[in-house]
Write a protein that holds these residues in place. Structure first.
Motif, PDB file in Angstrom:
ATOM      1  N   GLN A 180       0.783  -1.509  -0.273  1.00 10.16           N
ATOM      2  CA  GLN A 180      -0.053   0.034   0.092  1.00 10.16           C
ATOM      3  C   GLN A 180       0.837   1.187   0.024  1.00 10.16           C
ATOM      4  O   GLN A 180       2.145   1.153   0.320  1.00 10.16           O
ATOM      5  N   PRO A 181       0.415   2.240  -0.394  1.00 11.48           N
ATOM      6  CA  PRO A 181       1.051   3.500  -0.459  1.00 11.48           C
ATOM      7  C   PRO A 181       1.894   4.062   0.799  1.00 11.48           C
ATOM      8  O   PRO A 181       2.944   4.385   0.660  1.00 11.48           O
ATOM      9  N   ASN A 241       4.138  -1.453 -11.121  1.00 16.32           N
ATOM     10  CA  ASN A 241       2.811  -0.745 -10.538  1.00 16.32           C
ATOM     11  C   ASN A 241       3.386   0.355  -9.894  1.00 16.32           C
ATOM     12  O   ASN A 241       4.254   0.425  -8.895  1.00 16.32           O
ATOM     13  N   TRP A 275       1.600   3.863  -7.442  1.00 12.19           N
ATOM     14  CA  TRP A 275       0.569   4.465  -6.896  1.00 12.19           C
ATOM     15  C   TRP A 275       0.745   6.178  -7.070  1.00 12.19           C
ATOM     16  O   TRP A 275       1.937   6.473  -7.320  1.00 12.19           O
ATOM     17  N   LYS A 279      -1.009  10.158  -6.542  1.00  9.98           N
ATOM     18  CA  LYS A 279      -1.939  11.040  -5.786  1.00  9.98           C
ATOM     19  C   LYS A 279      -1.767  12.351  -6.207  1.00  9.98           C
ATOM     20  O   LYS A 279      -0.651  13.118  -6.405  1.00  9.98           O
ATOM     21  N   TRP A 308      -5.129   7.812  -3.228  1.00 13.29           N
ATOM     22  CA  TRP A 308      -4.183   7.151  -4.080  1.00 13.29           C
ATOM     23  C   TRP A 308      -5.022   6.386  -4.967  1.00 13.29           C
ATOM     24  O   TRP A 308      -5.830   5.606  -4.834  1.00 13.29           O
ATOM     25  N   LEU A 330      -3.922   3.363  -8.567  1.00 11.52           N
ATOM     26  CA  LEU A 330      -2.681   2.306  -8.883  1.00 11.52           C
ATOM     27  C   LEU A 330      -2.991   2.538 -10.203  1.00 11.52           C
ATOM     28  O   LEU A 330      -3.716   2.116 -10.994  1.00 11.52           O
ATOM     29  N   ARG A 384      -8.191   3.048  -5.320  1.00 17.28           N
ATOM     30  CA  ARG A 384      -7.698   2.370  -4.363  1.00 17.28           C
ATOM     31  C   ARG A 384      -8.685   1.096  -3.937  1.00 17.28           C
ATOM     32  O   ARG A 384      -8.163   0.251  -3.192  1.00 17.28           O
TER      33      ARG A 384
END
Length: 287
Positions: free
Chosen positions: A126-127, A179, A181, A183, A245, A247, A269
């Motif tokens: 996760q971020p 991958n 993330w 924002k 966030w 992905l 997310r």
């Protein structure tokens, strides 16, 4: 350019007629105009000619010439068709009378129908567990190659957190996926759907060719390979917000003939699939 409002100022064009617009460029750390900016500005121009509330669902574009940062880009929109359900626009971007980019975009009226999607990749960090580009610059700045360091030092309205961090000093080939993330920074409330799609289009040109580069990391890197976006396509599936966030899951099925091909899916997310992207880019080894 540090916030979403500054980004929107770049993407929103000056109108000269009902079908002609112009825009300025922002420096993102490369010598030429960032492809995502041209994509998003062209979508802005196309959207300005849509008067029937139809929503962008797909676009296909070709980059023909490198854009100059110091010259206005003029966007001319052709109204190709306004049918019963779909509207199609063609956009050409010019600098000093030379066409540097072309785009076709299709808009669809809102309709009810079947609904399914693929699942978001599972078992990824996760971020909150990851370092952002800014974090990596602060912690490992002295060890980052100069060209990469100069690129990530530029202030952006987007924070990126890669799930898989590539060590440029490990000369080994890597799996052909990545991958990331991302924002937005700043106030993201009260954005209408066209603005959100234009911002997402801008972001979609970041990171995508990295998946193709990974597969050849034992010998190829950004310093010894000439890279450029050649074409870019995108499909928009669902409305969304930038309040958390998101992905960008990218894979590269192929590189050949000095070109790399990559495709990606963008998820919220919570796992909602928002858009899919494909791009082929130049990957020419420097001699």
């Amino acid at each position: 350019m540090k916030t979403v409002s500054a980004l929107l100022d770049i993407l929103r064009l000056t109108e000269h007629s009902e079908t002609q617009f112009s825009g300025e460029s922002a420096d993102v750390g490369s010598p030429n105009v960032f492809g995502g900016q041209v994509l998003a500005q062209a979508i802005n121009a196309a959207c300005r000619t849509i008067t029937n509330q139809r929503v962008l669902h797909s676009m296909h574009a070709y980059f023909l010439e490198a854009g100059r940062l110091d010259v206005l880009i003029v966007y001319n929109v052709s109204i190709v068709r306004d049918g019963g359900s779909f509207s199609v626009r063609r956009v050409t971007a010019e600098q000093n009378g030379v066409t540097i980019f072309i785009l076709s975009a299709s808009f669809h009226k809102k309709e009810e129908g079947y609904n399914h999607q693929i699942d978001m990749p599972s078992n990824i960090k996760q971020p909150e567990e990851l370092l952002s580009w800014t974090d990596m610059l602060n912690q490992f700045g002295d060890a980052i190659p100069s060209r990469t360091k100069a690129f990530i030092q530029v202030e952006r309205p987007i924070e990126f957190k890669p799930v898989e961090v590539v060590n440029p000093f490990n000369k080994e080939d890597l799996p052909s996926f990545t991958n990331v993330w991302f924002k937005l920074m700043g106030d993201v409330s009260n954005l209408d759907l066209p603005s959100k799609q234009q911002i997402l289009t801008y972001i979609s040109d970041y990171n995508i060719l990295a998946a193709a580069m990974n597969r050849h990391a034992s010998k190829a890197h950004w310093g010894n390979t000439q890279t450029a976006s050649l074409d870019h396509s995108m499909w928009f599936f669902r409305d969304f917000d930038f309040d958390d966030w998101m992905l960008y899951a990218i894979e590269s099925p192929n590189t050949s003939n000095a070109r790399g091909f990559a495709r990606g899916n963008i998820f919220t997310r919570s796992g909602k699939l928002i858009a899919s992207v494909t791009q082929e880019g130049l990957m020419r080894p420097k001699k």
